[in-house]
Write an enzyme that holds these catalytic residues in place. Structure first.
Site, PDB file in Angstrom:
ATOM      1  N   ASP A 167      11.835   5.702  -4.016  1.00 57.99           N
ATOM      2  CA  ASP A 167      11.103   4.943  -2.832  1.00 57.99           C
ATOM      3  C   ASP A 167      10.241   5.110  -4.335  1.00 57.99           C
ATOM      4  OD1 ASP A 167       9.798   3.197  -0.827  1.00 57.99           O
ATOM      5  OD2 ASP A 167       9.768   5.291   0.354  1.00 57.99           O
ATOM      6  N   ASP A 228       8.932  -2.382   5.676  1.00 55.05           N
ATOM      7  CA  ASP A 228      10.079  -1.011   6.314  1.00 55.05           C
ATOM      8  C   ASP A 228      10.573  -1.607   8.214  1.00 55.05           C
ATOM      9  OD1 ASP A 228       9.542   0.738   4.297  1.00 55.05           O
ATOM     10  OD2 ASP A 228       8.902   2.239   5.705  1.00 55.05           O
TER      11      ASP A 228
END
Length: 438
Positions: A167, A228
């Site tokens: 990430d 997301d």
């Protein structure tokens, strides 16, 4: 890419972009993910729940992953290709150890990651783990700053990890431009095959000029481009809208070993109806997306399981040509058509309804969808299994599409024209994107 990530996004400077353009020498070239990865990922369903005292069944702990590994191995998932069981954020202790290594939370993962990897491997599965190229992960756990890239790659390899999702929370554009390629290099240097999933483009807006997809495909096996996913139909539609609007850039970037990742499958959770669940599966498949489920496999419903375990759907998703599909028709009636060219001159079509009123009778022909003249096809409905034989390119046909639902076809030719057409990746949708006849 979590909520806190937005504050950490820094524009990629011209200097850093120039640096990134010179990176082909660190090409990943690991021979992995030649078809989109399939498996299970903890995040959407289980998030950063670390309350193992009051919620032991659902917290991020080794128990959750041991139990999900059992389900993948015993309930038919593994044999269909769902082989990765992936840990996401919040698995580690809050501090590195005395030698500077990442370590799992000792209370929630008392046996350690190596033991979990051994358990997973013994069941014919693979283990994925999560890191973050910043001072902290999105959930506030130790990140992999540039000085820890090589050490963390080696740690993951020693544990027996098979996939890394990296990430980008709490990192700058400059750090990302250096760190993501450096991690690719470090993973290769371990000698262990580790699929590399990058969130890099999602932190740079997902599009050129800040994102160079030529470079990205040489650095990462798959990458998150956009937001997301959440447990809602609105979230699925927002992702689909972005991928469709930007398909001229995104579609050519995908292929064997390097995939766009629109995020997890939320089928089996709480936010999608039955029709919407079928739609996400079909649309993700036509986009050649990784199939990473994020649901509770211990309690998944028979209807969700049937969607996720559809053999023909998985065959289409895993097609060895690895061509990502495109939206080729967008009707005023709120019907959209997606096409994915497949190997052996086959194709997948998805007829998708954005309507919210009633089932819609949609009439078209393969000629209108730019299939070659004088071809004849056998068609199989991917969900119902119904077969239509002898469909000619010029024949009109109709499908009934439920609100927020799909009809998905698998087409394979029984007679081909003398001059086969080939895919034109760079033309406008519907003008040069055709079935591949090889």
């Amino acid at each position: 890419m979590r909520g806190a990530a937005a504050a950490a996004m820094v524009p990629l400077s011209g200097l850093v972009l120039a640096l990134a353009l010179a990176l082909p020498s660190v090409a990943l070239e690991n021979g992995l993910a030649l078809t989109p990865p399939m498996g299970w990922l903890a995040w959407e369903r289980f998030r950063c729940n670390v309350d193992c005292r009051d919620d032991p069944r659902n917290c991020i702990s080794e128990t959750l992953f041991y139990e999900m590994a059992d389900r993948l191995a015993e309930d038919g998932w593994r044999d269909l290709g769902y082989k990765y069981i992936n840990i996401d954020d919040c698995w580690s202790a809050k501090q590195r150890d005395a030698a500077g290594r990442l370590v799992p939370d000792p209370e929630r993962f008392p046996r350690g990651i190596k033991a979990l990897a051994d358990y997973v491997h013994a069941r014919g599965l693979k283990l994925g783990i999560y890191g973050d190229l910043g001072i902290l992960t999105c959930g506030g756990y130790p990140g992999t700053t540039l000085d820890h890239v090589e050490q963390d790659a080696q740690t993951f390899a020693e544990w027996g990890v098979d996939m890394l999702k990296l990430d980008g929370c709490y990192s700058s554009g400059e750090e990302q431009a250096e760190g993501y390629p450096e991690m690719a290099k470090a993973l290769n240097a371990t000698g262990r095959p580790i699929v590399y999933s990058c969130s890099w483009p999602a932190y740079q807006g997902g599009l050129p000029p800040k994102v160079n997809y030529t470079v990205l495909a040489k650095v990462c096996n798959l990458w998150r481009n956009y937001d997301d996913i959440q447990d809602s139909w609105d979230s699925v539609l927002s992702i689909l809208d972005w991928f469709s609007a930007n398909q001229d850039v995104l579609q050519p970037a995908a292929g064997p070993g390097h995939w766009n990742d629109p995020d997890m499958l939320i089928i089996g959770n709480f936010g999608l109806s039955y029709e919407q669940s079928r739609s996400q599966m079909a649309l993700w498949t036509v986009m050649a997306a990784p199939l990473l489920m994020s649901t509770d496999l211990r309690t998944v419903s028979p209807s969700a399981k049937e969607i996720l375990q559809n053999r023909l759907m998985i065959q289409i998703n895993q097609d060895p040509l690895g061509i990502q599909g495109r939206r080729i028709v967008k009707e005023k009636s709120h019907i959209e058509v997606f096409l994915r060219p497949l190997s052996q001159a086959a194709s997948a079509l998805v007829f998708f309804s954005r309507r919210t009123d009633m089932p819609f009778l949609y009439t078209t022909s393969l000629a209108k969808l730019h299939f070659p003249e004088d071809a004849v096809y056998e068609v199989q409905d991917v969900y119902s299994g119904k077969i239509i034989s002898g469909l000619k390119t010029e024949d009109s046909f109709s499908v009934v599409i439920n609100p927020s639902g799909v009809v998905m076809w698998y087409l394979y030719p029984t007679a081909l024209p003398a001059q086969p057409w080939h895919i034109g990746r760079q033309r406008a949708p519907g003008e040069g994107f055709h079935p591949v006849l090889l």
